[in-house]
Structures are given as structure tokens and as C-alpha cells.
Design a protein around this motif. Structure first.
Motif, PDB file in Angstrom:
ATOM      1  N   LYS A  89      54.014  40.309  43.375  1.00  0.00           N
ATOM      2  CA  LYS A  89      53.963  41.655  43.965  1.00  0.00           C
ATOM      3  C   LYS A  89      52.554  41.999  44.403  1.00  0.00           C
ATOM      4  O   LYS A  89      52.341  42.628  45.443  1.00  0.00           O
ATOM      5  N   ASP A 114      54.437  36.648  36.068  1.00  0.00           N
ATOM      6  CA  ASP A 114      54.740  35.936  37.323  1.00  0.00           C
ATOM      7  C   ASP A 114      55.110  36.912  38.429  1.00  0.00           C
ATOM      8  O   ASP A 114      54.635  36.824  39.566  1.00  0.00           O
ATOM      9  N   GLU A 115      56.005  37.840  38.062  1.00  0.00           N
ATOM     10  CA  GLU A 115      56.520  38.795  39.045  1.00  0.00           C
ATOM     11  C   GLU A 115      55.403  39.731  39.520  1.00  0.00           C
ATOM     12  O   GLU A 115      55.323  40.054  40.702  1.00  0.00           O
ATOM     13  N   THR A 164      54.579  48.535  41.186  1.00  0.00           N
ATOM     14  CA  THR A 164      55.829  48.800  40.454  1.00  0.00           C
ATOM     15  C   THR A 164      55.871  50.217  39.893  1.00  0.00           C
ATOM     16  O   THR A 164      56.906  50.875  39.891  1.00  0.00           O
TER      17      THR A 164
END
Lengths: 293, 293
Positions: free
Chosen positions: A284, A279-280, A130
Motif C-alpha cells: 500500500k 507485507d500488505e 489504511t
């Protein structure tokens, strides 16, 4: 884009997500964590949850305690400093030919002190996917909170603090349980306790029993008691980890509730963390692992 | 010299001693502590243990959690500063006319922080019966260690630290249990950990998980792990209570094992405590109470 399954298999919970490339198709969760299973129970347990997702051979990428010695198959620890998935994946032998299961490696640190992680390395990979140029500290609060120094795409070092497990054990197993039941939370007393523990960390051990006595003698509420205990423990953690967050760029990746508490505690000390949901980041990170050898 | 019965009835254990004046005639012990009993079970439980000691009406002097709200009969708390049995005894109604049961009062402190004790006040009365002019601090290590400032025959103030319960909970209930089983103890690493916790009390929270990682990565033994954990927690306690023991006359009254640990820890800091056994101080304290109104 190919179909695959992301599995986050921890000590107490199994979470599976059906993916199409990086898009979530379906999610399922069960209480069949690593702690409740023997080695031969992992494959049928997984099939019991996701059998209907398996049209044909399907990649399954797994992280967490599933890779511990007491798990399904022991996955390596990569030694820091290294990229968060710095060594190869561990292929798991399965009976069902539709399952192509691989487990991501954990991380270990030999110096300056011994430390290990399993599961959080995947969230760290997600954080770096990210924010590729991130140079700072990731705080991953939970049962065993991890403070992780990240630079140039690598984990430089990390430190584990057992704050979550201490909170659960003290509220569940000690004499304080009579004074701290329920799940209320009050930010004012929490922040006061954080500040108190940071400025006088040596008094922590003596402050705990006050929570019981304040209930017996002054009728202190359970919500107040829990908020103060949470603040004392997180404050003690911030005292122990001060070099990790003071003057640094900080990311918090945790569940909504723990993230809120750590965010409030750090903000009270002048740090403004960025928040990335756990969670995200796990999804990823596993998506990154899918393309590793 | 009259015949009477001393009863030390705590959370998990019932200890009864048949006395002739100040001389022990017989001792019995059972696992029927306050925690395992409802209110109406106390009398039959006591009779089950000592029925054959009761030739006729016999004074029974009791201390400990038997006097808590969840006990046999709620005994008062006397407010410090006061003599250790500063308010009257609580007479218990019994069905059996041979029983003349009285419970000694606990102690409470409202300022500078809320605190309570039940049971230790009796040991303190025993200490003051042994050393009538004592001016200093009594350390009563146990599940909830008490630090007690004594002067002119009175309890001036006190502070409770949950070290014993934290040690039991961490070794029994957390992930560290896998690395700390058994009951070995090694004084060298213990003293090093005491010193470390005293000089850097803010790192306690982070030091705990190192015990697990040092086992996984370096094969650290359980005896080493337990000794370090004990040293870290007692060192943190000594950091929290420094004003209580630094430059003071100190008496330790506990079981042989905990007394040994606290004695070694305090000696390493230049304090030379006097040691008075807990069992003996309880009997002396109850003997004092026998003559109270």
C-alpha cells in the motif's frame, strides 16, 4: 489500471511483487539482500528475478536498504516531523531501458536523539493509507523495532530498539546458544518474563546468564529458555518505550510471528493494539509512492 | 620447595606456569582453549606446550573450563555456601606417567537463582589467601563477570552478568559494528554513560541504536561509540548488582583493562575498590589447591 512492480529490498532479502494497480499479479522472493551485493550487482540481480515481467518500460518502486549508502543508489532521508514520504523519490540509472526504478526516501530524526529508518517509512505510508485519521503510535517489530508517533498524517517522532537483533545475536552467538536452540515458544513464561522485565528493568543484564545456569543445574528446556529470553528483551523494550504505548492508540505492523509476541506482551499490559500485516502495508505504501513526483 | 605446574585452561586460551613453590620459573600461553579441543586432544595439547618442563612425575593443578562436561574431565561443582575449593580435586587419567593432573572444582548456586562458575573460584581462593579476613564483595570482570559475596573464608553467594560477552557480541556481530570498530576508550563519555544507565536502566535497549544513528547523522567517532556502549553495559550491570557493591568493601580481580573500567565506574559511584591482579590470584589459588586432598 497500470502495471508496475513493488520491490522491498532489505539487508538480507529481496521481495518483488508484480502489481496491476493495487491488485497483486505475482510474487517472488530471493536471498540476495543488500548485504550480499556490490553496487553494480543490483541491476542484474533484479533482472534475474523479474526479467519475464518486463514487457516494456515498467515503473519499479523500491524501499529498504537498497537506498542505503552501501545500496544501489543512496536515497535521501527526510527529516521528521514530515509525511512518511516527505521528500521526492530517487531515480536510479539503469542500463536496461525497460527499468524505470525509483527508491523512496528514508526518515531521519535529529532531536531529541539521533535516529534513522529505511523501509519502515513505506509501511507507515501504508498504515496512513489504511487509517487516514490515525492519531497514535505504530509499533513495527523486527530486527530493529520502530516505535513511531503518528498525528495529522505525519511522523512526529520515532525511536528504534534493537530487540530483534539482540535476540538473534544472543541465541546465535553467545554461550546461551547451547541452552536456547530450536524455535519453540511458550506464552506463559514469555508473559511472566515481560512482566518481570517491566517491573525490574535494572535486572536484565543479570537475568541472562540464569538461562544458562538453569539449563546446567535444573535441565530447563530450550523452549522455556527462548520464551523467557524473548519476554525479557521485549519487556525491556516496553520499559524503554513506556511513554510511547501507555494510554495510546497502538497499531502493530510486523510479520505474523513477531506481531503475535508484541500483541501478547502489550495485551498483558492492558493495551489492545490493532494489527495490520507488514507485507500488505508495504504494498500500500509503495502504491502511494507511485504517484509522487 | 617442590616443582609443580599451574594451568589456567579456559574457553579460548591455555596458560601454563612452571612453579617452584610459590615462585614463577617460566610462563607459556597458547590459543588452544577448551572450545577448540575434543576430549582426547587435551593431553597431547598440554604436552605440546610443556613437555620439556617434565623431568619426572610433576603435579599439574588446573582450573577453568578444562573441568567442564565438554572439557578434559568433568570436575564437580561445590554448592555454596562453602570455601572456594570446598570439595576435593578431580584426578585426570593420563597416558604419560610424568603427568599428575588434578582439576579444581567449580561452584554452583541453587538458590535464590541458579548460577555456576569455573575458574573464578581459584581466583577467589587467591583473594582469600591474600586477604584472609576479607568480608565483602569480589568483582571478577570478564566475559561473564562474577559478583561474589565473601565472608568468614567462604563464598556466601554469587551472581553472573554477561557484560563482557554482550560487549564483544554487539561490537562484533550487530549493525553497530560499523560504528564501533577499533579499540579506543575515552573515560569521560564512559562515565557519563555509566551514570545514565544507573539512573535510567529501563532505557538501555533503546540507547543502543542511537550509537548507529549518531554515527550516520552526526559522524560520532568509533572511540566515542565504544566508550558509551561500554559505559551503558557496565552501568546496567551496576544497576543490576547495586545491593552487591553499595556500602560494601569491594575487591576487583580482572585483567588490567577491564579492571580499569570497573574501577572507574565504581569510583564514580563513591566506592573505592581494592585491586588484585587476576593472573596473580589464579597462581595463589592453585598453590592453595596443591595441598588439598
Amino acid at each position: 489500471m497500470s502495471r508496475w512492480i513493488a520491490v522491498d529490498w532489505g539487508t538480507s532479502t529481496l521481495r518483488a511483487t508484480l502489481m496491476q494497480g493495487e491488485v497483486v499479479q505475482d510474487r517472488r522472493e530471493a536471498g540476495t539482500g543488500m548485504n550480499s551485493l556490490t553496487q553494480e550487482m543490483f541491476e542484474p540481480t533484479l533482472l534475474g528475478l523479474i526479467d519475464d515481467w518486463l514487457a516494456g518500460p515498467t515503473p519499479v518502486l523500491a524501499c529498504g536498504m537498497v537506498g542505503a549508502r552501501q545500496g544501489w543508489a543512496e536515497a535521501r532521508y527526510a527529516a521528521v516531523p514530515c509525511a512518511p514520504m516527505g521528500t521526492g523519490l530517487t531515480q536510479v540509472k539503469t542500463s536496461d531501458p525497460r527499468l524505470d526504478v525509483r527508491i523512496v526516501p528514508g526518515l531521519k530524526q535529529l532531536k531529541p536523539h539521533a535516529d534513522v529508518m529505511r523501509g519502515e517509512e513505506t509501511q507507515i505510508a501504508g498504515i496512513l493509507a489504511t487509517l487516514p485519521d490515525f492519531d497514535g503510535v505504530a509499533c513495527l517489530p523486527g530486527t530493529h523495532t520502530k516505535w513511531v508517533h503518528l498525528s495529522a498524517g505525519e511522523v512526529v517522532s520515532f525511536r528504534t530498539v534493537m530487540t530483534g537483533e539482540l535476540f538473534a545475536t544472543i541465541t546465535g552467538q553467545t554461550v546461551l546458544r547451547h541452552s536456547l536452540d530450536g524455535d519453540g515458544w511458550d506464552e506463559g513464561p514469555f508473559i511472566d518474563a515481560v512482566s518481570d522485565a517491566l517491573s525490574r528493568p535494572e535486572t536484565l543484564a543479570a537475568r541472562l546468564f540464569e538461562l544458562r545456569a538453569a539449563d546446567l543445574l535444573h535441565g530447563q528446556t530450550a523452549t522455556m529458555g527462548r520464551s523467557v529470553l524473548s519476554g525479557l528483551l521485549i519487556g525491556a523494550e516496553l520499559a524503554a518505550t513506556r511513554p510511547w504505548w501507555l494510554g495510546r492508540d497502538v497499531v502493530i505492523t510486523g510479520s505474523p510471528r513477531t506481531t503475535q509476541a508484541y500483541d501478547a506482551a502489550l495485551k498483558s499490559q492492558g493495551v489492545a493494539p490493532r494489527l495490520l500485516p507488514a507485507d500488505e502495508m508495504t504494498l500500500k505504501g509503495l502504491a502511494t509512492a507511485k504517484d509522487l513526483p
